[in-house]
Design a protein around this motif. Structure first.
Motif, PDB file in Angstrom:
ATOM      1  N   ASP A 144       0.797  -1.295   0.132  1.00 54.81           N
ATOM      2  CA  ASP A 144       0.005  -0.026  -0.109  1.00 54.81           C
ATOM      3  C   ASP A 144       0.891   1.112  -0.009  1.00 54.81           C
ATOM      4  O   ASP A 144       2.077   1.258   0.069  1.00 54.81           O
ATOM      5  CB  ASP A 144      -0.822  -0.061   1.286  1.00 54.81           C
ATOM      6  CG  ASP A 144      -2.221   0.803   0.954  1.00 54.81           C
ATOM      7  OD1 ASP A 144      -2.380   1.617   0.052  1.00 54.81           O
ATOM      8  OD2 ASP A 144      -3.050   0.981   1.822  1.00 54.81           O
ATOM      9  N   GLU A 145       0.225   2.435   0.044  1.00 54.60           N
ATOM     10  CA  GLU A 145       0.830   3.741   0.231  1.00 54.60           C
ATOM     11  C   GLU A 145       1.647   3.748   1.420  1.00 54.60           C
ATOM     12  O   GLU A 145       0.795   3.572   2.342  1.00 54.60           O
ATOM     13  CB  GLU A 145      -0.160   4.703  -0.472  1.00 54.60           C
ATOM     14  CG  GLU A 145       0.346   6.155  -0.303  1.00 54.60           C
ATOM     15  CD  GLU A 145       1.615   6.123  -1.545  1.00 54.60           C
ATOM     16  OE1 GLU A 145       2.528   6.810  -1.356  1.00 54.60           O
ATOM     17  OE2 GLU A 145       1.292   5.748  -2.602  1.00 54.60           O
ATOM     18  N   ASP A 159      -1.948  -4.913  -4.526  1.00 52.83           N
ATOM     19  CA  ASP A 159      -1.600  -3.651  -4.310  1.00 52.83           C
ATOM     20  C   ASP A 159      -2.858  -2.722  -3.869  1.00 52.83           C
ATOM     21  O   ASP A 159      -3.527  -2.510  -4.809  1.00 52.83           O
ATOM     22  CB  ASP A 159      -0.848  -3.001  -5.604  1.00 52.83           C
ATOM     23  CG  ASP A 159      -0.350  -1.778  -5.058  1.00 52.83           C
ATOM     24  OD1 ASP A 159      -0.762  -0.857  -4.369  1.00 52.83           O
ATOM     25  OD2 ASP A 159       0.674  -1.295  -5.928  1.00 52.83           O
ATOM     26  N   ARG A 172      -3.275   0.255  -3.635  1.00 49.04           N
ATOM     27  CA  ARG A 172      -3.400   1.413  -4.485  1.00 49.04           C
ATOM     28  C   ARG A 172      -4.050   1.201  -5.716  1.00 49.04           C
ATOM     29  O   ARG A 172      -4.657   2.155  -6.363  1.00 49.04           O
ATOM     30  CB  ARG A 172      -1.968   2.006  -4.648  1.00 49.04           C
ATOM     31  CG  ARG A 172      -1.333   2.158  -3.451  1.00 49.04           C
ATOM     32  CD  ARG A 172       0.396   2.669  -3.623  1.00 49.04           C
ATOM     33  NE  ARG A 172       0.924   1.395  -3.998  1.00 49.04           N
ATOM     34  CZ  ARG A 172       2.240   1.135  -4.253  1.00 49.04           C
ATOM     35  NH1 ARG A 172       3.103   2.225  -3.899  1.00 49.04           N
ATOM     36  NH2 ARG A 172       2.802   0.264  -4.540  1.00 49.04           N
ATOM     37  N   THR A 173      -4.044   0.085  -6.342  1.00 52.68           N
ATOM     38  CA  THR A 173      -4.750  -0.226  -7.868  1.00 52.68           C
ATOM     39  C   THR A 173      -5.511  -1.306  -7.665  1.00 52.68           C
ATOM     40  O   THR A 173      -6.364  -1.356  -8.587  1.00 52.68           O
ATOM     41  CB  THR A 173      -3.230  -0.569  -8.640  1.00 52.68           C
ATOM     42  OG1 THR A 173      -2.740  -1.659  -8.071  1.00 52.68           O
ATOM     43  CG2 THR A 173      -2.578   0.601  -8.824  1.00 52.68           C
ATOM     44  N   GLU A 174      -5.884  -2.145  -6.660  1.00 53.12           N
ATOM     45  CA  GLU A 174      -6.740  -3.616  -6.886  1.00 53.12           C
ATOM     46  C   GLU A 174      -8.126  -2.878  -6.457  1.00 53.12           C
ATOM     47  O   GLU A 174      -8.118  -2.205  -5.489  1.00 53.12           O
ATOM     48  CB  GLU A 174      -6.007  -4.283  -5.630  1.00 53.12           C
ATOM     49  CG  GLU A 174      -6.681  -5.807  -5.817  1.00 53.12           C
ATOM     50  CD  GLU A 174      -6.791  -6.713  -6.955  1.00 53.12           C
ATOM     51  OE1 GLU A 174      -7.779  -6.951  -7.351  1.00 53.12           O
ATOM     52  OE2 GLU A 174      -5.423  -6.480  -7.325  1.00 53.12           O
ATOM     53  N   GLU A 175      -8.976  -3.249  -7.222  1.00 56.72           N
ATOM     54  CA  GLU A 175     -10.112  -2.867  -7.218  1.00 56.72           C
ATOM     55  C   GLU A 175     -11.113  -3.467  -5.914  1.00 56.72           C
ATOM     56  O   GLU A 175     -11.655  -2.901  -5.344  1.00 56.72           O
ATOM     57  CB  GLU A 175     -10.977  -2.894  -8.420  1.00 56.72           C
ATOM     58  CG  GLU A 175     -10.707  -1.927  -9.395  1.00 56.72           C
ATOM     59  CD  GLU A 175     -11.389  -2.138 -10.755  1.00 56.72           C
ATOM     60  OE1 GLU A 175     -12.700  -2.387 -10.736  1.00 56.72           O
ATOM     61  OE2 GLU A 175     -11.006  -1.878 -11.706  1.00 56.72           O
ATOM     62  N   THR A 182      -9.964 -11.089  -4.847  1.00 55.97           N
ATOM     63  CA  THR A 182      -8.724 -11.394  -5.277  1.00 55.97           C
ATOM     64  C   THR A 182      -7.738 -12.472  -4.339  1.00 55.97           C
ATOM     65  O   THR A 182      -7.250 -13.758  -4.753  1.00 55.97           O
ATOM     66  CB  THR A 182      -7.719 -10.204  -5.517  1.00 55.97           C
ATOM     67  OG1 THR A 182      -8.419  -9.393  -6.574  1.00 55.97           O
ATOM     68  CG2 THR A 182      -6.262 -10.612  -6.183  1.00 55.97           C
TER      69      THR A 182
END
Length: 179
Positions: A112-113, A160, A162-165, A170
């Protein structure tokens, strides 16, 4: 002992929260490395054996404890780290040989961020480590995850935030292949 799926990521990334939302409803045994180490280290202290609190000894305790805790399980999810802070505050990657002794079947790495991780740590623990240090630690965690997956010839899934919907779906799909 059946499949051991390692859910990795640095402190505060959200491993335990994600695991609770996905793994508990699946009925799969979920263990954390830190709780195993605390439990089996305590047994050693109660038995009055000599114990030195360091990363290497903790990993040996983890290996032995995991084998005890998951001996009758078809699938066990272990929540832990590829990199830790030592007593001096240095970032230390855990040796690849430790992970081979854990008999891992697959790895899911959570990232993550770093600023969000810092906020979580401040909120949860009342202590932060600095965004730059967390970023470096996460980079080391990622590199070590890739190295271990390659050395053990096992799958590595990176989630991630930051990008994983839908991180929960998942992870659930990934875990279902080991059920």
């Amino acid at each position: 002992m059946g499949h051991v799926i390692f859910i990795a990521g640095i402190h505060g990334v959200g491993k335990s929260t994600l695991c609770k939302s996905v793994i508990d409803p699946m009925g799969v045994k979920h263990l954390t490395a830190s709780k195993i180490i605390k439990k089996y280290r305590q047994v050693q202290i109660e038995n009055k054996t000599k114990y030195a609190a360091n990363i290497d000894e903790n990993q040996i305790i983890l290996i032995e404890g995991l084998h005890q805790e998951s001996i009758d399980e078809a699938v066990t999810v272990l929540d832990g780290h590829f990199a830790l802070l030592n007593e001096q505050g240095d970032i230390i990657a855990i040796d690849t040989t430790i992970f081979s002794q854990l008999s891992l079947s697959a790895i899911a790495l959570i990232i993550d961020e770093p600023a969000k991780i810092e906020d979580r740590l401040l909120s949860r623990d009342g202590k932060g480590y600095g965004v730059n240090r967390l970023s470096k630690m996460q980079d080391i965690e990622f590199q070590q995850a890739k190295e271990v997956a390659h050395a053990l010839d096992i799958p590595l899934l990176t989630i991630d935030f930051r990008t994983e919907e839908d991180p929960s779906s998942t992870l659930a799909k990934f875990l279902s292949t080991y059920m």
